[in-house]
Design a protein around this motif. Structure first.
Motif, mmCIF file in Angstrom:
data_model
loop_
_atom_site.group_PDB
_atom_site.id
_atom_site.type_symbol
_atom_site.label_atom_id
_atom_site.label_comp_id
_atom_site.label_asym_id
_atom_site.label_seq_id
_atom_site.Cartn_x
_atom_site.Cartn_y
_atom_site.Cartn_z
ATOM 1 N N GLY A 284 0.744 -1.285 0.113
ATOM 2 C CA GLY A 284 0.055 0.007 -0.046
ATOM 3 C C GLY A 284 0.772 1.314 0.034
ATOM 4 O O GLY A 284 0.664 2.172 -0.812
ATOM 5 N N TYR A 285 1.766 1.056 0.956
ATOM 6 C CA TYR A 285 2.797 2.362 0.969
ATOM 7 C C TYR A 285 3.722 2.650 -0.431
ATOM 8 O O TYR A 285 3.963 3.588 -0.829
ATOM 9 C CB TYR A 285 3.721 2.065 2.111
ATOM 10 N N ALA A 286 3.987 1.586 -1.060
ATOM 11 C CA ALA A 286 4.785 1.491 -2.384
ATOM 12 C C ALA A 286 3.852 2.233 -3.448
ATOM 13 O O ALA A 286 4.272 2.825 -4.274
ATOM 14 C CB ALA A 286 5.050 0.102 -2.693
ATOM 15 N N SER A 287 2.483 1.765 -3.305
ATOM 16 C CA SER A 287 1.568 2.227 -4.303
ATOM 17 C C SER A 287 1.354 4.101 -4.131
ATOM 18 O O SER A 287 1.331 4.735 -4.969
ATOM 19 C CB SER A 287 0.217 1.825 -4.140
ATOM 20 N N ALA A 288 1.262 4.386 -2.735
ATOM 21 C CA ALA A 288 1.368 5.845 -2.630
ATOM 22 C C ALA A 288 2.576 6.449 -3.166
ATOM 23 O O ALA A 288 2.565 7.612 -3.657
ATOM 24 C CB ALA A 288 1.139 5.965 -1.022
ATOM 25 N N ILE A 289 3.652 5.736 -2.936
ATOM 26 C CA ILE A 289 5.062 6.467 -3.212
ATOM 27 C C ILE A 289 5.260 6.421 -4.693
ATOM 28 O O ILE A 289 5.664 7.506 -5.385
ATOM 29 C CB ILE A 289 6.210 5.631 -2.698
ATOM 30 N N LEU A 290 4.694 5.444 -5.371
ATOM 31 C CA LEU A 290 4.755 5.392 -6.884
ATOM 32 C C LEU A 290 3.768 6.560 -7.238
ATOM 33 O O LEU A 290 3.994 7.012 -8.512
ATOM 34 C CB LEU A 290 4.182 4.005 -7.340
ATOM 35 N N TRP A 291 2.627 6.726 -6.801
ATOM 36 C CA TRP A 291 1.811 8.049 -7.179
ATOM 37 C C TRP A 291 2.513 9.365 -7.195
ATOM 38 O O TRP A 291 2.664 10.093 -8.133
ATOM 39 C CB TRP A 291 0.599 8.120 -6.449
ATOM 40 N N THR A 292 3.404 9.539 -6.149
ATOM 41 C CA THR A 292 4.360 10.580 -5.929
ATOM 42 C C THR A 292 5.262 10.676 -6.839
ATOM 43 O O THR A 292 5.547 12.049 -7.445
ATOM 44 C CB THR A 292 4.793 10.948 -4.467
ATOM 45 N N GLU A 293 5.996 9.588 -7.379
ATOM 46 C CA GLU A 293 6.757 9.698 -8.449
ATOM 47 C C GLU A 293 6.431 9.961 -10.034
ATOM 48 O O GLU A 293 7.189 10.341 -10.790
ATOM 49 C CB GLU A 293 7.590 8.154 -8.244
ATOM 50 N N SER A 308 15.124 10.715 -3.533
ATOM 51 C CA SER A 308 15.562 9.516 -3.528
ATOM 52 C C SER A 308 16.073 9.508 -4.858
ATOM 53 O O SER A 308 15.716 9.868 -5.741
ATOM 54 C CB SER A 308 14.438 8.455 -3.334
ATOM 55 N N GLU A 309 17.483 8.707 -4.859
ATOM 56 C CA GLU A 309 18.345 8.744 -6.019
ATOM 57 C C GLU A 309 17.529 7.664 -6.928
ATOM 58 O O GLU A 309 17.868 7.380 -8.137
ATOM 59 C CB GLU A 309 19.850 8.081 -5.709
ATOM 60 N N ILE A 310 16.882 6.524 -6.319
ATOM 61 C CA ILE A 310 16.174 5.668 -7.168
ATOM 62 C C ILE A 310 14.914 5.412 -6.869
ATOM 63 O O ILE A 310 14.400 6.057 -5.865
ATOM 64 C CB ILE A 310 16.738 4.070 -6.714
ATOM 65 N N PRO A 311 13.903 4.782 -7.633
ATOM 66 C CA PRO A 311 12.534 4.875 -7.411
ATOM 67 C C PRO A 311 12.306 4.026 -6.113
ATOM 68 O O PRO A 311 12.238 2.781 -6.194
ATOM 69 C CB PRO A 311 11.829 4.329 -8.717
ATOM 70 N N ALA A 312 12.048 4.763 -5.177
ATOM 71 C CA ALA A 312 11.837 4.185 -3.833
ATOM 72 C C ALA A 312 10.498 3.181 -3.873
ATOM 73 O O ALA A 312 10.509 2.098 -3.137
ATOM 74 C CB ALA A 312 11.564 5.159 -2.672
ATOM 75 N N SER A 360 17.803 0.832 1.858
ATOM 76 C CA SER A 360 16.932 1.356 3.026
ATOM 77 C C SER A 360 17.067 2.840 3.243
ATOM 78 O O SER A 360 16.017 3.397 3.724
ATOM 79 C CB SER A 360 17.692 0.510 4.311
ATOM 80 N N LYS A 361 18.046 3.522 2.818
ATOM 81 C CA LYS A 361 18.353 4.869 3.238
ATOM 82 C C LYS A 361 17.282 5.852 2.280
ATOM 83 O O LYS A 361 16.488 6.361 2.657
ATOM 84 C CB LYS A 361 19.715 5.315 2.796
ATOM 85 N N ASP A 362 17.172 5.361 0.912
ATOM 86 C CA ASP A 362 16.270 6.132 -0.159
ATOM 87 C C ASP A 362 14.692 5.746 0.391
ATOM 88 O O ASP A 362 13.867 6.523 0.368
ATOM 89 C CB ASP A 362 16.524 5.465 -1.495
ATOM 90 N N VAL A 363 14.511 4.544 0.920
ATOM 91 C CA VAL A 363 13.197 4.004 1.359
ATOM 92 C C VAL A 363 12.694 4.632 2.499
ATOM 93 O O VAL A 363 11.541 5.132 2.607
ATOM 94 C CB VAL A 363 13.174 2.173 1.568
ATOM 95 N N VAL A 364 13.648 4.874 3.535
ATOM 96 C CA VAL A 364 13.110 5.679 4.891
ATOM 97 C C VAL A 364 13.119 6.979 4.299
ATOM 98 O O VAL A 364 11.877 7.425 4.862
ATOM 99 C CB VAL A 364 14.538 5.434 5.812
ATOM 100 N N SER A 365 13.696 7.646 3.401
ATOM 101 C CA SER A 365 13.458 9.076 3.203
ATOM 102 C C SER A 365 12.091 9.132 2.425
ATOM 103 O O SER A 365 11.405 10.199 2.818
ATOM 104 C CB SER A 365 14.535 9.479 2.151
ATOM 105 N N ALA A 366 11.696 8.351 1.563
ATOM 106 C CA ALA A 366 10.322 8.200 0.838
ATOM 107 C C ALA A 366 9.204 8.034 1.801
ATOM 108 O O ALA A 366 8.190 8.893 1.797
ATOM 109 C CB ALA A 366 10.413 7.309 -0.109
#
Length: 604
Positions: A284-293, A308-312, A360-366
């Motif tokens: 669910g959180y990945a879907s929300a982050i994908l929307w922002t990306e 994030s340097e990569i698609p979180a 992990s670093k990019d994911v925590v930031s996202a």
């Protein structure tokens, strides 16, 4: 063309009907697939019976091959059904978001958190202006499901910001309004999950997981975990086609693997129980982050949130897949087989360690920035739902000018709007008037709209132009039995706080409603007079609501720095009527005598 609120309500009603229909259709399809599963199960039984009863070797072989087909089809149907179940869960959350907006616009309390955890009587203004708690500004605005979103919204309603940041946030909120139709899917992806669970995962990723996974850092262990599936398959095939001794070797390996898992069980459990069962939440959180990306953001403030340097979203999906595989251990039989044959738990820990070091670093930031997006969506939603509200002009010149300003927490049909503006230079404005005439509400109206303006939100007014002030209020002063504090002492504490803040911050704006209620009338007047004169000396703008007409006379001694306003009543045949409109000059009409007469007391 600006929408009317009636049209907005009708649009929500239409969305509710559409999503409800979608849910119904999807549930029907799930039910149909359930019958297909039963049919495939019966077909498998029938083929098995035919195989057992057949005397023809060729036919039996053909049936044996055919036995595989219902199994494959069954697995496909189960997977499809599981996907549809997740789709229904998502659509239920989407339905909830639309229903919540419809209810809020029709007078029902907002279903999101009301911010009671942020209430504080010691804050310079949040308690007096109803910023947090039930029937508060936070309760009206909030559309945050995450803990970080709630905290970010609370911070922006309670802390002073800079003009530059306010303008950037305004730009971001305006851009979000243009995407408001798409924000519901974002909100639905986050709603319905335990916010504490994602905070636990974030804490784990930030501070604990690296140390917990050190036990899988060894090169031999990682090599062997990769090798063991091939080794197990080789032993099984060798046992089938070469010699039975390979079965004995396989059993020995299984015993060794089982013992290895027992020895490392405590460490494995510590990792698992921080993440176990959270794959759906992470999806669910990945879907929300994908929307922002996937959005084409233009505002500088919003672009700064995508660091994030990569698609979180992709990395969170990978984490979710690892956790989903890890969850296989929840089935005791399946977990035991996978662990003795494939060292499944260790394999998941190794995969988790590899993921942790790279992502992990990019994911925590996202995950942290999801709260920022929620907070912007909260402000954009209130702007969309209230098309008559306007974005204020934030100026760097001393100013507070507003037309048709109203209290956002009062229903539109009951709300009375007023015009007001500060003088060119700071003044103390004395507001006199009868009980219930509207003095306190007007002070709160100005204050709460200033809070909205500084958060980057629209205000409940036809227009507003203001500079950046630090708001200080003195309205609801309470005694405290726990702290042995009388009302008068509590008032003195509040006055000291305001005076200290006025000295520290020359851009302070003060709202006072009936000062020094805990003492006698003479001391009350003298104390109020001294306080007003101190504000004048400090060049601090203030609105001072009072019943004491003597304070209105201060204009004689301070004609350039004191102004008088009032709210009055109209008395017709002994009945009071209020228009709640702010007028120039001191009040001439009061209602105490009429109110006392209603309870049997008459003043001579």
């Amino acid at each position: 063309m600006l929408k009317r609120q009636e049209d907005i309500i009708a649009a929500y009603d239409l969305k509710i009907k559409e999503v409800t229909s979608d849910i119904s259709q999807t549930k029907k399809l799930i039910d149909q697939l359930s019958f297909v599963r039963i049919g495939l199960f019966l077909a498998e039984i029938l083929l098995f019976v035919l195989m057992v009863s057949s005397a023809d070797d060729g036919l039996r072989t053909l049936i044996q091959i055919g036995l595989i087909l219902p199994v494959i089809a069954f697995a496909f149907v189960v997977r499809k059904q599981s996907k549809l179940d997740r789709e229904v869960d998502y659509k239920k959350q989407l339905l909830w978001t639309h229903q919540n907006e419809w209810k809020v616009l029709n007078g029902t309390a907002n279903g999101y958190d009301h911010g009671t955890a942020f209430e504080s009587e010691l804050h310079p203004y949040t308690s007096d202006l109803d910023i947090f708690g039930n029937a508060s500004l936070f309760a009206l605005i909030n559309r945050c499901s995450t803990k970080s979103g709630n905290h970010i919204l609370a911070k922006n309603l309670a802390e002073k910001s800079t003009r530059d940041k306010m303008l950037l946030r305004q730009e971001a909120v305006k851009e979000m309004i243009e995407k408001i139709e798409e924000t519901y899917s974002f909100r639905a992806s986050l709603h319905g999950y335990d916010p504490e669970k994602i905070e636990q995962i974030k804490m784990q990723l930030k501070h604990q997981l690296g140390a917990q996974l050190e036990f899988v850092a060894g090169k031999f262990l990682r090599f062997y975990v990769k090798l063991v599936p091939y080794l197990s398959v080789a032993l099984i095939l060798a046992g089938l086609f070469i010699s039975g001794i390979f079965w004995q070797i396989l059993v020995m390996f299984c015993i060794i693997h089982g013992g290895w898992n027992v020895l490392l069980g405590t460490r494995i459990n510590k990792v698992f129980y921080s993440f176990g069962g959270s794959s759906n939440l992470l999806n669910g959180y990945a879907s929300a982050i994908l929307w922002t990306e996937n959005q084409s953001w233009k505002s500088e403030y919003t672009l700064s949130l995508l660091d994030s340097e990569i698609p979180a979203s992709k990395e969170i999906k990978s984490l979710s897949k690892i956790i989903q595989n890890f969850d296989a251990r929840l089935n005791i039989i399946v977990g035991a087989i996978l662990n003795v044959l494939l060292l499944w738990d260790l394999k998941c820990c190794v995969n988790l360690d590899t993921w942790y070091k790279s992502s992990s670093k990019d994911v925590v930031s996202a995950l942290d920035h999801l709260g920022d997006f929620e907070e912007l969506i909260s402000l954009a939603t209130i702007a969309y739902n209230q098309p008559d509200w306007v974005f204020p002009v934030i100026t760097d010149q001393f100013a507070l000018t507003t037309t048709q300003v109203g209290h956002p927490l009062i229903k539109e049909q009951l709300r009375v709007n007023n015009d007001f503006n500060l003088a060119v230079k700071p003044t103390v404005d004395i507001v006199t008037g009868s009980n219930m005439a509207g003095k306190s509400t007007f002070l709160r109206t100005l204050g709460i709209n200033m809070v909205l303006a500084y958060a980057g939100a629209p205000v409940c007014a036809k227009s507003m132009q203001l500079s950046v002030f630090s708001i200080n209020t003195y309205m609801r002063i309470k005694d405290s039995l726990n702290e042995s504090t009388s009302t008068f002492k509590a008032e003195l504490n509040r006055l000291k706080m305001i005076l200290d803040n006025v000295v520290k911050d020359k851009d302070t704006f003060v709202l006072i409603d009936e000062m020094l209620r805990g003492t006698n009338s003479r001391d009350k007047y003298l104390g109020s007079k001294v306080f007003v004169e101190e504000l004048i000396n400090e060049k601090t703008p203030a609105l001072f609501a009072t019943h004491d007409l003597q304070l209105a006379d201060l204009i004689a001694d301070h004609p350039e720095t004191v102004r008088n306003f009032h709210f009055d009543i109209q008395i017709t045949n002994g009945e009071m009527k209020f228009d709640y409109l702010l007028k120039q000059g001191p009040c001439k009409t009061f209602n105490a005598a009429i109110l006392l007469k209603e309870i049997g007391l008459t003043l001579d």
